[in-house]
Design a protein around this motif. Structure first.
Motif, mmCIF file in Angstrom:
data_model
loop_
_atom_site.group_PDB
_atom_site.id
_atom_site.type_symbol
_atom_site.label_atom_id
_atom_site.label_comp_id
_atom_site.label_asym_id
_atom_site.label_seq_id
_atom_site.Cartn_x
_atom_site.Cartn_y
_atom_site.Cartn_z
ATOM 1 N N PRO A 111 8.622 44.341 46.575
ATOM 2 C CA PRO A 111 8.513 45.341 45.512
ATOM 3 C C PRO A 111 7.072 45.576 45.053
ATOM 4 N N ALA A 112 6.198 44.602 45.248
ATOM 5 C CA ALA A 112 4.803 44.769 44.821
ATOM 6 C C ALA A 112 4.096 45.859 45.620
ATOM 7 N N THR A 113 4.439 45.969 46.911
ATOM 8 C CA THR A 113 3.819 46.978 47.775
ATOM 9 C C THR A 113 4.739 48.162 48.046
ATOM 10 N N ARG A 146 23.690 49.268 42.494
ATOM 11 C CA ARG A 146 24.284 48.589 41.349
ATOM 12 C C ARG A 146 24.333 47.110 41.703
ATOM 13 N N ALA A 147 23.413 46.373 41.133
ATOM 14 C CA ALA A 147 23.376 44.927 41.393
ATOM 15 C C ALA A 147 23.727 44.240 40.132
ATOM 16 N N ASP A 207 15.517 42.585 37.265
ATOM 17 C CA ASP A 207 15.583 41.277 37.914
ATOM 18 C C ASP A 207 16.800 41.131 38.824
ATOM 19 N N ALA A 208 17.945 41.665 38.402
ATOM 20 C CA ALA A 208 19.166 41.545 39.208
ATOM 21 C C ALA A 208 19.020 42.301 40.529
ATOM 22 N N TYR A 209 18.419 43.480 40.471
ATOM 23 C CA TYR A 209 18.223 44.281 41.686
ATOM 24 C C TYR A 209 17.286 43.557 42.644
ATOM 25 N N LEU A 210 16.188 43.040 42.124
ATOM 26 C CA LEU A 210 15.231 42.320 42.975
ATOM 27 C C LEU A 210 15.831 41.033 43.520
#
Length: 133
Positions: free
Chosen positions: A44-46, A132-133, A10-13
Protein backbone atom coordinates in the motif's frame (compact mmCIF):
# COMPACT_ATOMS: atom_id res chain seq x y z
CA UNK A 1 -17.73 -0.61 -2.02
CA UNK A 2 -14.96 1.75 -3.16
CA UNK A 3 -12.02 2.59 -0.89
CA UNK A 4 -9.71 5.60 -0.84
CA UNK A 5 -6.29 4.28 -1.88
CA UNK A 6 -4.60 6.84 0.36
CA UNK A 7 -6.63 5.87 3.43
CA UNK A 8 -7.15 2.11 3.33
CA UNK A 9 -8.37 0.86 6.70
CA UNK A 10 -6.55 -1.67 8.86
CA UNK A 11 -9.00 -4.51 8.14
CA UNK A 12 -8.61 -4.09 4.37
CA UNK A 13 -4.82 -4.04 4.60
CA UNK A 14 -4.77 -7.01 6.99
CA UNK A 15 -6.88 -8.98 4.51
CA UNK A 16 -4.20 -8.41 1.85
CA UNK A 17 -1.58 -9.88 4.22
CA UNK A 18 -3.52 -13.06 5.01
CA UNK A 19 -2.82 -16.33 3.22
CA UNK A 20 -5.55 -16.00 0.60
CA UNK A 21 -5.53 -17.12 -2.99
CA UNK A 22 -6.47 -14.50 -5.54
CA UNK A 23 -7.68 -14.34 -9.11
CA UNK A 24 -6.08 -12.20 -11.77
CA UNK A 25 -8.20 -11.07 -14.69
CA UNK A 26 -6.39 -10.03 -17.85
CA UNK A 27 -7.75 -9.48 -21.33
CA UNK A 28 -6.65 -11.59 -24.27
CA UNK A 29 -5.74 -9.74 -27.48
CA UNK A 30 -9.26 -10.51 -28.77
CA UNK A 31 -10.76 -8.72 -25.74
CA UNK A 32 -12.08 -11.79 -23.93
CA UNK A 33 -11.28 -12.15 -20.21
CA UNK A 34 -8.72 -14.64 -18.91
CA UNK A 35 -9.17 -15.36 -15.19
CA UNK A 36 -6.66 -17.49 -13.29
CA UNK A 37 -5.85 -18.26 -9.66
CA UNK A 38 -2.66 -16.62 -8.40
CA UNK A 39 -0.76 -15.70 -5.29
CA UNK A 40 -0.36 -11.94 -5.02
CA UNK A 41 1.07 -9.28 -2.79
CA UNK A 42 0.11 -5.66 -2.28
CA UNK A 43 2.32 -2.84 -1.04
CA UNK A 44 0.00 0.00 0.00
CA UNK A 45 2.93 2.40 0.51
CA UNK A 46 3.78 2.29 -3.21
CA UNK A 47 0.38 1.25 -4.56
CA UNK A 48 1.97 -1.74 -6.31
CA UNK A 49 0.50 -5.26 -6.42
CA UNK A 50 2.69 -8.10 -7.66
CA UNK A 51 2.10 -11.54 -9.17
CA UNK A 52 5.02 -13.85 -9.95
CA UNK A 53 4.68 -16.10 -12.97
CA UNK A 54 6.48 -17.89 -15.78
CA UNK A 55 7.36 -15.82 -18.83
CA UNK A 56 5.36 -18.11 -21.15
CA UNK A 57 2.10 -18.09 -19.19
CA UNK A 58 -1.05 -16.79 -20.86
CA UNK A 59 -1.48 -14.02 -18.26
CA UNK A 60 2.05 -12.73 -18.91
CA UNK A 61 1.54 -12.96 -22.67
CA UNK A 62 -1.71 -11.01 -22.35
CA UNK A 63 0.05 -8.19 -20.49
CA UNK A 64 2.96 -8.17 -22.94
CA UNK A 65 0.58 -8.03 -25.92
CA UNK A 66 -0.72 -4.69 -24.63
CA UNK A 67 2.66 -3.06 -25.27
CA UNK A 68 4.62 -0.55 -23.22
CA UNK A 69 1.51 1.14 -21.84
CA UNK A 70 0.54 -2.07 -20.05
CA UNK A 71 -2.84 -3.69 -19.60
CA UNK A 72 -5.71 -2.83 -17.28
CA UNK A 73 -6.28 -5.79 -14.92
CA UNK A 74 -8.22 -6.76 -11.81
CA UNK A 75 -6.79 -8.69 -8.87
CA UNK A 76 -9.37 -10.15 -6.48
CA UNK A 77 -9.58 -12.27 -3.37
CA UNK A 78 -12.58 -13.55 -1.47
CA UNK A 79 -13.17 -15.27 1.85
CA UNK A 80 -16.87 -15.85 2.52
CA UNK A 81 -18.42 -12.37 2.88
CA UNK A 82 -15.04 -10.61 2.81
CA UNK A 83 -13.70 -9.61 -0.56
CA UNK A 84 -11.21 -7.19 -2.05
CA UNK A 85 -10.43 -6.09 -5.60
CA UNK A 86 -7.48 -4.03 -6.77
CA UNK A 87 -7.57 -2.58 -10.28
CA UNK A 88 -4.81 -0.94 -12.23
CA UNK A 89 -2.34 -1.02 -15.08
CA UNK A 90 -0.07 -4.09 -15.31
CA UNK A 91 3.37 -4.42 -16.86
CA UNK A 92 5.81 -7.31 -16.95
CA UNK A 93 9.18 -6.86 -15.27
CA UNK A 94 12.07 -9.28 -15.71
CA UNK A 95 14.93 -7.40 -14.08
CA UNK A 96 16.60 -9.70 -11.50
CA UNK A 97 16.10 -7.15 -8.69
CA UNK A 98 12.38 -6.76 -9.42
CA UNK A 99 11.86 -10.52 -9.61
CA UNK A 100 13.84 -11.13 -6.39
CA UNK A 101 11.81 -8.47 -4.58
CA UNK A 102 8.53 -10.01 -5.77
CA UNK A 103 9.69 -13.50 -4.72
CA UNK A 104 10.64 -12.19 -1.25
CA UNK A 105 7.22 -10.58 -0.84
CA UNK A 106 5.48 -13.74 -2.08
CA UNK A 107 7.45 -15.88 0.41
CA UNK A 108 6.38 -13.58 3.27
CA UNK A 109 2.70 -13.99 2.44
CA UNK A 110 2.65 -17.60 1.26
CA UNK A 111 5.80 -19.74 1.13
CA UNK A 112 9.11 -19.82 -0.71
CA UNK A 113 8.26 -20.56 -4.36
CA UNK A 114 10.09 -23.20 -6.35
CA UNK A 115 13.07 -22.15 -8.42
CA UNK A 116 11.97 -20.98 -11.86
CA UNK A 117 14.53 -19.56 -14.30
CA UNK A 118 11.64 -18.28 -16.48
CA UNK A 119 10.11 -16.25 -13.63
CA UNK A 120 8.93 -12.69 -14.24
CA UNK A 121 6.73 -10.40 -12.19
CA UNK A 122 3.51 -8.77 -13.21
CA UNK A 123 3.51 -5.38 -11.50
CA UNK A 124 0.18 -3.64 -11.15
CA UNK A 125 0.06 0.07 -10.43
CA UNK A 126 -3.17 0.14 -8.45
CA UNK A 127 -5.54 3.02 -9.03
CA UNK A 128 -8.75 1.57 -7.60
CA UNK A 129 -9.55 -0.48 -4.51
CA UNK A 130 -12.91 -2.03 -3.71
CA UNK A 131 -14.17 -4.55 -1.25
CA UNK A 132 -15.58 -5.41 2.12
CA UNK A 133 -13.09 -6.72 4.63
Amino acid sequence: MAHDLHALDDAYLAFWREYQLCTLTTLRPDGTPHVVPVGATFDPATGIARVISSRGSRKVQNVLAAGDAGLRVALCQVDRARWATLEGRAVVRDEPEAVADAVRRYAERYRQPRVNPERVVIEITVDRAMGRA
